[in-house]
Design a protein around this motif. Sequence first.
Motif, mmCIF file in Angstrom:
data_model
loop_
_atom_site.group_PDB
_atom_site.id
_atom_site.type_symbol
_atom_site.label_atom_id
_atom_site.label_comp_id
_atom_site.label_asym_id
_atom_site.label_seq_id
_atom_site.Cartn_x
_atom_site.Cartn_y
_atom_site.Cartn_z
ATOM 1 N N TRP A 175 0.037 -3.110 6.677
ATOM 2 C CA TRP A 175 0.928 -3.702 5.685
ATOM 3 C C TRP A 175 1.385 -5.092 6.103
ATOM 4 C CZ3 TRP A 175 2.562 -4.839 1.278
ATOM 5 C CH2 TRP A 175 3.883 -5.220 0.997
ATOM 6 N N LEU A 176 1.760 -5.261 7.350
ATOM 7 C CA LEU A 176 2.264 -6.560 7.802
ATOM 8 C C LEU A 176 1.174 -7.626 7.792
ATOM 9 C CD1 LEU A 176 4.677 -5.484 10.679
ATOM 10 C CD2 LEU A 176 5.233 -6.099 8.317
ATOM 11 N N SER A 177 -0.091 -7.201 7.833
ATOM 12 C CA SER A 177 -1.172 -8.187 7.797
ATOM 13 C C SER A 177 -1.260 -8.887 6.443
ATOM 14 C CB SER A 177 -2.508 -7.518 8.126
ATOM 15 O OG SER A 177 -2.959 -6.718 7.043
ATOM 16 N N TYR A 178 -0.620 -8.319 5.422
ATOM 17 C CA TYR A 178 -0.623 -8.941 4.106
ATOM 18 C C TYR A 178 0.488 -9.976 3.939
ATOM 19 C CZ TYR A 178 -4.242 -5.841 2.423
ATOM 20 O OH TYR A 178 -5.449 -5.211 2.250
ATOM 21 N N HIS A 179 1.124 -10.319 5.024
ATOM 22 C CA HIS A 179 2.207 -11.315 4.974
ATOM 23 C C HIS A 179 1.874 -12.421 5.966
ATOM 24 C CE1 HIS A 179 4.584 -8.662 2.414
ATOM 25 N NE2 HIS A 179 4.005 -7.716 3.120
ATOM 26 N N SER A 180 0.797 -13.118 5.659
ATOM 27 C CA SER A 180 0.292 -14.147 6.559
ATOM 28 C C SER A 180 -0.314 -15.269 5.735
ATOM 29 C CB SER A 180 -0.781 -13.559 7.486
ATOM 30 O OG SER A 180 -1.909 -13.149 6.713
ATOM 31 N N GLU A 181 -0.566 -16.407 6.392
ATOM 32 C CA GLU A 181 -1.214 -17.518 5.717
ATOM 33 C C GLU A 181 -2.584 -17.102 5.187
ATOM 34 O OE1 GLU A 181 -1.488 -20.788 8.367
ATOM 35 O OE2 GLU A 181 0.511 -21.543 7.909
ATOM 36 N N MET A 182 -3.279 -16.254 5.951
ATOM 37 C CA MET A 182 -4.614 -15.835 5.540
ATOM 38 C C MET A 182 -4.600 -15.177 4.170
ATOM 39 S SD MET A 182 -6.947 -13.200 5.099
ATOM 40 C CE MET A 182 -6.137 -11.808 5.878
ATOM 41 N N PHE A 183 -3.632 -14.284 3.947
ATOM 42 C CA PHE A 183 -3.579 -13.578 2.672
ATOM 43 C C PHE A 183 -3.346 -14.554 1.523
ATOM 44 C CE2 PHE A 183 -0.952 -11.610 -0.662
ATOM 45 C CZ PHE A 183 -1.900 -10.733 -1.176
ATOM 46 N N VAL A 208 1.147 -4.855 -3.934
ATOM 47 C CA VAL A 208 2.580 -5.006 -3.644
ATOM 48 C C VAL A 208 2.847 -6.354 -2.983
ATOM 49 C CG1 VAL A 208 4.519 -4.079 -2.329
ATOM 50 C CG2 VAL A 208 2.938 -2.516 -3.482
ATOM 51 N N ALA A 209 1.923 -6.798 -2.132
ATOM 52 C CA ALA A 209 2.132 -8.069 -1.432
ATOM 53 C C ALA A 209 2.253 -9.229 -2.407
ATOM 54 C CB ALA A 209 0.990 -8.316 -0.452
ATOM 55 N N PHE A 210 1.562 -9.162 -3.541
ATOM 56 C CA PHE A 210 1.647 -10.244 -4.515
ATOM 57 C C PHE A 210 3.061 -10.400 -5.070
ATOM 58 C CE2 PHE A 210 -3.037 -10.347 -4.926
ATOM 59 C CZ PHE A 210 -3.213 -11.726 -4.948
ATOM 60 N N THR A 211 3.841 -9.324 -5.076
ATOM 61 C CA THR A 211 5.205 -9.441 -5.591
ATOM 62 C C THR A 211 6.082 -10.285 -4.676
ATOM 63 O OG1 THR A 211 6.073 -7.433 -4.497
ATOM 64 C CG2 THR A 211 4.976 -7.151 -6.630
ATOM 65 N N TYR A 212 5.655 -10.481 -3.425
ATOM 66 C CA TYR A 212 6.420 -11.307 -2.501
ATOM 67 C C TYR A 212 6.274 -12.794 -2.797
ATOM 68 C CZ TYR A 212 7.716 -7.364 0.461
ATOM 69 O OH TYR A 212 8.270 -6.195 0.937
ATOM 70 N N ALA A 213 5.429 -13.127 -3.771
ATOM 71 C CA ALA A 213 5.301 -14.521 -4.178
ATOM 72 C C ALA A 213 6.563 -15.016 -4.871
ATOM 73 C CB ALA A 213 4.097 -14.695 -5.109
ATOM 74 N N PHE A 214 7.329 -14.094 -5.455
ATOM 75 C CA PHE A 214 8.537 -14.513 -6.181
ATOM 76 C C PHE A 214 9.795 -13.779 -5.735
ATOM 77 C CE2 PHE A 214 5.907 -11.606 -8.685
ATOM 78 C CZ PHE A 214 6.753 -10.519 -8.861
ATOM 79 N N THR A 215 9.717 -13.036 -4.656
ATOM 80 C CA THR A 215 10.925 -12.421 -4.098
ATOM 81 C C THR A 215 10.948 -12.646 -2.590
ATOM 82 O OG1 THR A 215 9.832 -10.276 -3.767
ATOM 83 C CG2 THR A 215 10.995 -10.610 -5.853
ATOM 84 N N GLU A 216 12.125 -12.757 -2.036
ATOM 85 C CA GLU A 216 12.269 -12.926 -0.604
ATOM 86 C C GLU A 216 12.947 -11.684 -0.033
ATOM 87 O OE1 GLU A 216 14.187 -16.474 0.603
ATOM 88 O OE2 GLU A 216 12.840 -17.806 -0.524
ATOM 89 N N ARG A 217 12.188 -10.921 0.764
ATOM 90 C CA ARG A 217 12.743 -9.745 1.404
ATOM 91 C C ARG A 217 11.939 -9.441 2.659
ATOM 92 N NH1 ARG A 217 9.847 -8.135 -3.176
ATOM 93 N NH2 ARG A 217 8.419 -6.355 -2.929
#
Length: 205
Positions: free
Chosen positions: A105-113, A176-185
């Motif tokens: 899961w954490l790998s989806y929160h990187s520059e690569m993604f 789910v990771a795409f939703t982090y484009a517009f939310t900060e958590r």
Amino acid sequence: MTADRLEPPRTRARQQRSRDTELLLIEAALRALVEYGYAGASTLRIQRLAGVSRGRLLHHFPSRDALLIAAVRHLVHRRLEESPTSIDPALGPEERIDAAVTAMWLSYHSEMFWASAELWLASRQVPELRRSLLPSEQQMGAALAESCGRLFGPDLAARPGYADLRELLNTSMRGVAFTYAFTERDPSTDPHLPGWRRLARGVLL
């Protein structure tokens, strides 16, 4: 005697400068892709970020898309080198599953993604980019699948249902990771994480 030692010093220096320039362009392309998106990652912007001439850029990469694809490929390989490739073997099966799912899961929160996501979205409208990107994506998918196998370990990865579980987790996590484009958590407290862990335990145990 290695091939490098057979090369004259001047030739080796020229080859090293070429590699340095290529890496400089790749790093600039990644920065442009992540900060400005596909549309904003123009060759002019990449030139300016890298501090090189257009001629030098075109000497290494004949097109913008070739450079952007090379940049994402470089980033994926770097991520695979830097990411954890194994979990503490002393952990029991449940703890190992939880740790592996969290690492995925954490790998989806990187520059690569996000750099990859920019190219995925752009490829919908640019057929040439889609055709160029597909082989690289297939290679990257195989490399990431191998990385997941190392995280879970050979025993768990050999159990029935593992391959389907891995694909289901990656697909769900990507969405789910795409939703982090517009939310900060904080992704480590995402409410989906406990459910993914329960699902993985249910399948593998």
